[in-house]
Design a protein around this motif. Sequence first.
Motif, PDB file in Angstrom:
ATOM      1  N   MET A   1       0.825  -1.197   0.000  1.00  0.00           N
ATOM      2  CA  MET A   1       0.000   0.000   0.000  1.00  0.00           C
ATOM      3  C   MET A   1       0.862   1.251   0.000  1.00  0.00           C
ATOM      4  O   MET A   1       0.570   2.194  -0.678  1.00  0.00           O
ATOM      5  N   GLY A   2       1.893   1.297   0.785  1.00  0.00           N
ATOM      6  CA  GLY A   2       2.890   2.339   0.642  1.00  0.00           C
ATOM      7  C   GLY A   2       2.510   3.694   1.194  1.00  0.00           C
ATOM      8  O   GLY A   2       3.153   4.184   2.104  1.00  0.00           O
ATOM      9  N   ASP A   3       1.495   4.311   0.625  1.00  0.00           N
ATOM     10  CA  ASP A   3       1.189   5.686   0.993  1.00  0.00           C
ATOM     11  C   ASP A   3       0.497   5.753   2.347  1.00  0.00           C
ATOM     12  O   ASP A   3      -0.224   4.858   2.768  1.00  0.00           O
ATOM     13  N   THR A   4       0.753   6.858   3.043  1.00  0.00           N
ATOM     14  CA  THR A   4       0.174   7.079   4.366  1.00  0.00           C
ATOM     15  C   THR A   4      -0.361   8.500   4.465  1.00  0.00           C
ATOM     16  O   THR A   4      -0.057   9.348   3.640  1.00  0.00           O
ATOM     17  N   VAL A   5      -1.155   8.721   5.514  1.00  0.00           N
ATOM     18  CA  VAL A   5      -1.709  10.045   5.797  1.00  0.00           C
ATOM     19  C   VAL A   5      -1.192  10.485   7.155  1.00  0.00           C
ATOM     20  O   VAL A   5      -1.243   9.720   8.128  1.00  0.00           O
ATOM     21  N   ASP A   6      -0.692  11.735   7.239  1.00  0.00           N
ATOM     22  CA  ASP A   6      -0.130  12.207   8.498  1.00  0.00           C
ATOM     23  C   ASP A   6      -1.026  13.280   9.126  1.00  0.00           C
ATOM     24  O   ASP A   6      -2.072  13.653   8.591  1.00  0.00           O
ATOM     25  N   LEU A   7      -0.587  13.770  10.264  1.00  0.00           N
ATOM     26  CA  LEU A   7      -1.359  14.730  11.051  1.00  0.00           C
ATOM     27  C   LEU A   7      -1.681  15.993  10.251  1.00  0.00           C
ATOM     28  O   LEU A   7      -2.812  16.493  10.285  1.00  0.00           O
ATOM     29  N   ASP A   8      -0.705  16.528   9.540  1.00  0.00           N
ATOM     30  CA  ASP A   8      -0.925  17.755   8.781  1.00  0.00           C
ATOM     31  C   ASP A   8      -1.981  17.563   7.696  1.00  0.00           C
ATOM     32  O   ASP A   8      -2.788  18.468   7.428  1.00  0.00           O
ATOM     33  N   GLN A   9      -1.977  16.409   7.061  1.00  0.00           N
ATOM     34  CA  GLN A   9      -2.965  16.135   6.017  1.00  0.00           C
ATOM     35  C   GLN A   9      -4.373  16.028   6.601  1.00  0.00           C
ATOM     36  O   GLN A   9      -5.338  16.508   6.014  1.00  0.00           O
ATOM     37  N   PHE A  10      -4.479  15.390   7.759  1.00  0.00           N
ATOM     38  CA  PHE A  10      -5.786  15.301   8.404  1.00  0.00           C
ATOM     39  C   PHE A  10      -6.308  16.688   8.774  1.00  0.00           C
ATOM     40  O   PHE A  10      -7.497  16.988   8.620  1.00  0.00           O
ATOM     41  N   SER A  11      -5.425  17.528   9.274  1.00  0.00           N
ATOM     42  CA  SER A  11      -5.813  18.894   9.613  1.00  0.00           C
ATOM     43  C   SER A  11      -6.258  19.659   8.365  1.00  0.00           C
ATOM     44  O   SER A  11      -7.263  20.380   8.384  1.00  0.00           O
ATOM     45  N   ASP A  12      -5.526  19.476   7.285  1.00  0.00           N
ATOM     46  CA  ASP A  12      -5.879  20.121   6.027  1.00  0.00           C
ATOM     47  C   ASP A  12      -7.248  19.654   5.537  1.00  0.00           C
ATOM     48  O   ASP A  12      -8.050  20.447   5.022  1.00  0.00           O
ATOM     49  N   TRP A  13      -7.528  18.368   5.715  1.00  0.00           N
ATOM     50  CA  TRP A  13      -8.843  17.827   5.333  1.00  0.00           C
ATOM     51  C   TRP A  13      -9.956  18.561   6.066  1.00  0.00           C
ATOM     52  O   TRP A  13     -10.949  18.977   5.450  1.00  0.00           O
ATOM     53  N   MET A  14      -9.829  18.743   7.357  1.00  0.00           N
ATOM     54  CA  MET A  14     -10.870  19.410   8.133  1.00  0.00           C
ATOM     55  C   MET A  14     -11.035  20.867   7.712  1.00  0.00           C
ATOM     56  O   MET A  14     -12.162  21.380   7.623  1.00  0.00           O
ATOM     57  N   ARG A  15      -9.929  21.522   7.433  1.00  0.00           N
ATOM     58  CA  ARG A  15     -10.015  22.926   7.009  1.00  0.00           C
ATOM     59  C   ARG A  15     -10.683  23.043   5.634  1.00  0.00           C
ATOM     60  O   ARG A  15     -11.514  23.933   5.400  1.00  0.00           O
ATOM     61  N   ARG A  16     -10.340  22.148   4.747  1.00  0.00           N
ATOM     62  CA  ARG A  16     -10.960  22.193   3.418  1.00  0.00           C
ATOM     63  C   ARG A  16     -12.440  21.824   3.487  1.00  0.00           C
ATOM     64  O   ARG A  16     -13.257  22.408   2.773  1.00  0.00           O
ATOM     65  N   TYR A  17     -12.755  20.864   4.328  1.00  0.00           N
ATOM     66  CA  TYR A  17     -14.160  20.492   4.472  1.00  0.00           C
ATOM     67  C   TYR A  17     -14.970  21.660   5.028  1.00  0.00           C
ATOM     68  O   TYR A  17     -16.111  21.890   4.605  1.00  0.00           O
ATOM     69  N   ALA A  18     -14.389  22.406   5.949  1.00  0.00           N
ATOM     70  CA  ALA A  18     -15.074  23.589   6.471  1.00  0.00           C
ATOM     71  C   ALA A  18     -15.394  24.563   5.347  1.00  0.00           C
ATOM     72  O   ALA A  18     -16.489  25.145   5.294  1.00  0.00           O
ATOM     73  N   GLY A  19     -14.449  24.752   4.429  1.00  0.00           N
ATOM     74  CA  GLY A  19     -14.695  25.641   3.299  1.00  0.00           C
ATOM     75  C   GLY A  19     -15.755  25.103   2.362  1.00  0.00           C
ATOM     76  O   GLY A  19     -16.614  25.858   1.865  1.00  0.00           O
ATOM     77  N   VAL A  20     -15.726  23.798   2.117  1.00  0.00           N
ATOM     78  CA  VAL A  20     -16.725  23.167   1.250  1.00  0.00           C
ATOM     79  C   VAL A  20     -18.115  23.272   1.875  1.00  0.00           C
ATOM     80  O   VAL A  20     -19.108  23.561   1.187  1.00  0.00           O
ATOM     81  N   ILE A  21     -18.208  23.050   3.176  1.00  0.00           N
ATOM     82  CA  ILE A  21     -19.493  23.174   3.869  1.00  0.00           C
ATOM     83  C   ILE A  21     -19.999  24.613   3.795  1.00  0.00           C
ATOM     84  O   ILE A  21     -21.202  24.855   3.568  1.00  0.00           O
ATOM     85  N   HIS A  22     -19.113  25.560   3.990  1.00  0.00           N
ATOM     86  CA  HIS A  22     -19.523  26.966   3.908  1.00  0.00           C
ATOM     87  C   HIS A  22     -20.085  27.282   2.520  1.00  0.00           C
ATOM     88  O   HIS A  22     -21.141  27.920   2.400  1.00  0.00           O
TER      89      HIS A  22
END
Length: 208
Positions: A1-22
């Motif tokens: 599988m190789g690829d992973t998700v780190d803390l910064d990416q998870f934080s970015d996801w929440m910030r982008r989702y906030a913008g999408v929801i807005h």
Amino acid sequence: MGDTVDLDQFSDWMRRYAGVIHDNAPLLTELDSAIGDADHGSNMDRGMTAVVDALDVGEFTSPADLFKKVGMTLVSSVGGASGPLYGTFFLRFGGKLGAGPVDAEGLGVALHAGVDGIVQRGKAAVGDKTMLDAWVPAVEAYDAAASSGVGAALTAAAEAAAQGRDSATPLVAHRGRASYLGERSAGHQDPGATSTVLLLETAAETLG
């Protein structure tokens, strides 16, 4: 599988989702006005704005720590059913992530835990015309594609969620405020399933 998700990416996801929801708050409110309390868009916008505020001032050492804050913030700041349901999802989701970067298998385990939390909290099932009509096919599609990595699995999950949302539109609601309308709920797109699709689409764009 190789690829992973780190803390910064998870934080970015929440910030982008906030913008999408807005951006989509008027649509979510319009959908909810037909079969609910006409507040799903405003409630989710308020909740995700509070999440971003919490991320701005908080210091997080792990994905689990981050999503504990996300979940608790949504429970405390979002009215109606969506706060407890999304809050429970993120609390259970984060509880399976641990301290380090997460691979596709680990992310799948966390998604399942989050969806199980929604089931336990909402007492609904596929076919009841709720967000589970998007979530359940999404995690099934994620599992089927997990061996191809995080990006492919999340893309498959988002596509399956959209299909589930659309498949639920003709149904009569059996849970939530929409169930009070009986047959009149048929033909209306579920707002919770819609915000779920937006969450998974944003995940595919951000984490993949």
